[in-house]
Enzyme design. Structure first.
Site, mmCIF file in Angstrom:
data_model
loop_
_atom_site.group_PDB
_atom_site.id
_atom_site.type_symbol
_atom_site.label_atom_id
_atom_site.label_comp_id
_atom_site.label_asym_id
_atom_site.label_seq_id
_atom_site.Cartn_x
_atom_site.Cartn_y
_atom_site.Cartn_z
ATOM 1 N N PHE A 13 175.667 58.022 74.777
ATOM 2 C CA PHE A 13 174.969 57.316 75.865
ATOM 3 C C PHE A 13 175.598 57.641 77.222
ATOM 4 C CE2 PHE A 13 175.138 52.881 77.929
ATOM 5 C CZ PHE A 13 174.029 53.115 78.723
ATOM 6 N N LEU A 83 185.376 60.681 76.447
ATOM 7 C CA LEU A 83 184.516 59.535 76.149
ATOM 8 C C LEU A 83 184.258 59.358 74.657
ATOM 9 C CD1 LEU A 83 182.809 61.100 78.845
ATOM 10 C CD2 LEU A 83 182.125 58.713 78.908
ATOM 11 N N THR A 102 188.916 57.687 64.936
ATOM 12 C CA THR A 102 188.355 58.367 66.122
ATOM 13 C C THR A 102 189.041 57.905 67.403
ATOM 14 O OG1 THR A 102 186.212 58.877 65.164
ATOM 15 C CG2 THR A 102 186.261 58.559 67.537
ATOM 16 N N THR A 132 187.559 50.549 78.367
ATOM 17 C CA THR A 132 186.641 49.419 78.453
ATOM 18 C C THR A 132 187.349 48.159 78.952
ATOM 19 O OG1 THR A 132 185.363 47.906 77.045
ATOM 20 C CG2 THR A 132 187.139 49.068 75.985
ATOM 21 N N ASP A 133 186.561 47.233 79.500
ATOM 22 C CA ASP A 133 187.143 45.947 79.904
ATOM 23 C C ASP A 133 187.506 45.083 78.689
ATOM 24 O OD1 ASP A 133 184.576 45.243 79.070
ATOM 25 O OD2 ASP A 133 183.989 44.259 80.945
ATOM 26 N N GLU A 134 186.988 45.466 77.493
ATOM 27 C CA GLU A 134 187.245 44.626 76.309
ATOM 28 C C GLU A 134 188.718 44.589 75.926
ATOM 29 O OE1 GLU A 134 184.624 44.682 73.033
ATOM 30 O OE2 GLU A 134 182.857 45.025 74.265
ATOM 31 N N TYR A 157 187.335 47.100 67.417
ATOM 32 C CA TYR A 157 186.966 48.092 68.445
ATOM 33 C C TYR A 157 187.918 48.002 69.634
ATOM 34 C CZ TYR A 157 184.660 49.846 72.661
ATOM 35 O OH TYR A 157 184.408 50.480 73.860
ATOM 36 N N ALA A 159 190.789 46.597 69.884
ATOM 37 C CA ALA A 159 192.187 46.895 69.514
ATOM 38 C C ALA A 159 192.402 48.410 69.469
ATOM 39 C CB ALA A 159 192.512 46.262 68.158
ATOM 40 N N LYS A 161 190.689 50.672 71.172
ATOM 41 C CA LYS A 161 190.644 51.200 72.550
ATOM 42 C C LYS A 161 191.955 50.863 73.278
ATOM 43 C CE LYS A 161 187.691 53.039 74.454
ATOM 44 N NZ LYS A 161 187.322 54.482 74.543
ATOM 45 N N TYR A 214 173.226 36.011 69.425
ATOM 46 C CA TYR A 214 174.362 35.482 68.678
ATOM 47 C C TYR A 214 174.802 34.126 69.254
ATOM 48 C CZ TYR A 214 175.095 40.323 66.919
ATOM 49 O OH TYR A 214 174.968 41.561 66.340
ATOM 50 N N ASN A 256 174.102 36.011 78.117
ATOM 51 C CA ASN A 256 173.171 36.796 77.282
ATOM 52 C C ASN A 256 171.763 36.206 77.276
ATOM 53 O OD1 ASN A 256 175.278 38.495 76.612
ATOM 54 N ND2 ASN A 256 175.744 37.444 74.690
ATOM 55 N N TYR A 348 171.515 42.154 60.305
ATOM 56 C CA TYR A 348 170.742 40.960 60.659
ATOM 57 C C TYR A 348 170.134 40.280 59.428
ATOM 58 C CZ TYR A 348 171.495 42.751 65.319
ATOM 59 O OH TYR A 348 172.100 43.195 66.463
#
Ligand code: NAD
Ligand code: DAU
Length: 351
Positions: A13, A83, A102, A132-134, A157, A159, A161, A214, A256, A348
């Site tokens: 993306f 990226l 990865t 990322t900001d995460e 994810y 952790a 990054k 969610y 959200n 889902y």
């Protein structure tokens, strides 16, 4: 003077927008797009520039250290913009190890290849790691993430990054590898894979399927148009201070539920549906485990030091994004056939 720039994850993306920006803006550079073409990588994203004389695609997996080293020896990149990653939080909850492979091992393989090929002659060299900001964890109702906020990741994810960011900084501190980092907030825009909230809801609104929210929907994210992220990467790659991190965002927080309602409103207008029709598809579902309440970026540093400002408002960016998806239904149909169907059912199934 940079000559060859290797971009990893360029078929994904954000990566595809970065590749396009560099191929078109810098005809004097050779742009190498290195990507493993996982479920998230799609060369269709780049078909408008695939025949450009300054563009080369290489299919390779960053977890394969030997192949990566060979590619670095062959192309001798002066710059790396990294990226490539597993990027979806929900998938990291089902399969954390793939994210370690990865995002952590793959990043260290690239750092090693750059270090070995550059052999401490770092003049005109640069390794730009996209994060990322995460990694900063979650905010309460107030406050913003700055570059000095302590890391506190909660998902596999984030952790992975955070770990990759630490390795990138360690290579600067230990080997003086000329690195820069950017930590960006949530992106949206054309080519966004429909496992993520905005494109998933666009796809489901088109097909009149439930819009899964969610928990109570009050979780907050800070949204930036993907082309504005690509422009920030260009700026930091060329002008950022070696060894520094820059937060990237647009001061654009949305809960959200409010975001999905805005999406429904714009799509009802564009699809000629009755006002309020798509909002009836909103369905509250089981929450994401470890769900971070709120992310919000303080982008003062990149603004003050490098003059960065996003080019579009959220309403404009969202409108362009919806238009792109409506005009590219074949792209959407292709990526939602096959494996996507089984992913969706599993993710889902309790909804
Ligand atoms: P994406 O999932 O759309 O694309 C990832 C790309 O990496 C794909 O083309 C995939 O084929 C490739 N890839 C995955 N594993 C690979 C491997 N082992 N070897 C080589 N290539 C591999 O991701 P995205 O949303 O474009 O994110 C790109 C980067 O930006 C990631 O590092 C992500 O952490 C970061 N980021 C994303 C966002 C966001 O909102 N999407 C925000 C901030 C930072
Ligand atoms: O903040 C930057 C991060 O943004 C990037 O590092 C990640 O790669 C990217 O995936 C994104 O992570 P999020 O988890 O914030 O994005 P996602 O689109 O998955 O979810 C956005 C919000 O919407 C989040 O609070 C979870 C919620 N959500 C998501 C999905 C897929 C739902 O309510 N329903 C859903 O079906």
């Amino acid at each position: 003077m940079l000559k060859t720039v290797l971009i990893t994850g360029g078929a994904g993306f954000i990566g595809s927008h970065v590749v396009r920006e560099f191929v078109l803006k810098y005809p004097q550079y050779q742009i190498i797009n290195l990507d493993a073409l996982t479920y998230a990588g799609n060369l269709e994203n780049l078909k408008d520039i695939q025949d450009s004389p300054n563009y080369t695609f290489i299919k390779a997996d960053i977890t394969d250290a030997v192949h990566i080293r060979t590619i670095f020896e062959q192309y001798k990149p002066d710059g790396v913009i990294h990226l490539a990653a597993e990027s979806h939080v929900d998938r990291s909850i089902s399969n954390p190890l793939e994210f370690v492979m990865t995002n952590v091992i793959g990043t260290v393989n690239l750092l090693n290849a750059a270090k070995e090929i550059w052999e401490t002659n770092y003049e005109g060299k640069r390794f730009h790691h996209i994060s990322t900001d995460e990694v900063y964890g979650t905010l309460g109702e107030s406050g913003l993430f700055t570059e000095d906020t302590s890391y506190d990741p909660h998902s596999p994810y984030s952790a992975s990054k955070a770990s990759s960011d630490h390795f990138v900084r360690a290579y600067y501190d230990t080997y003086e590898l000329p690195i820069v980092l950017t930590n960006c907030s949530n992106n949206y825009g054309p080519n966004h894979f429909p496992e993520k909230l905005i494109p998933l809801c666009i796809h489901n609104i088109i097909h009149k399927k439930p819009l899964p929210i969610y928990g109570d929907g009050k979780y907050t994210r800070d949204w930036l148009y993907v082309i504005d992220h690509a422009k920030a990467i260009d700026l930091v790659f060329h002008k950022g201070k070696v060894g520094d991190s820059y937060n990237v965002g647009g001061f654009n927080e949305w809960k959200n539920i409010d975001l999905v309602k805005e999406l429904c409103k714009q799509m009802d207008e564009k699809l000629g549906r009755q006002s309020g029709e798509s909002a009836q598809l909103i369905t509250f579902v089981k929450d994401r485990p470890g769900h971070d309440l709120r992310y919000a970026i303080d982008a003062t540093k990149i603004n003050k030091e490098l003059g960065y400002v996003p080019s579009v408002t959220f309403e404009e960016g969202l409108s362009k994004t919806i238009d792109w998806f409506l005009e590219n239904e074949d792209w959407l149909n292709n990526v939602t056939s096959g494996d996507y169907q089984s992913y969706y059912k599993k993710q889902y199934r309790d909804s």
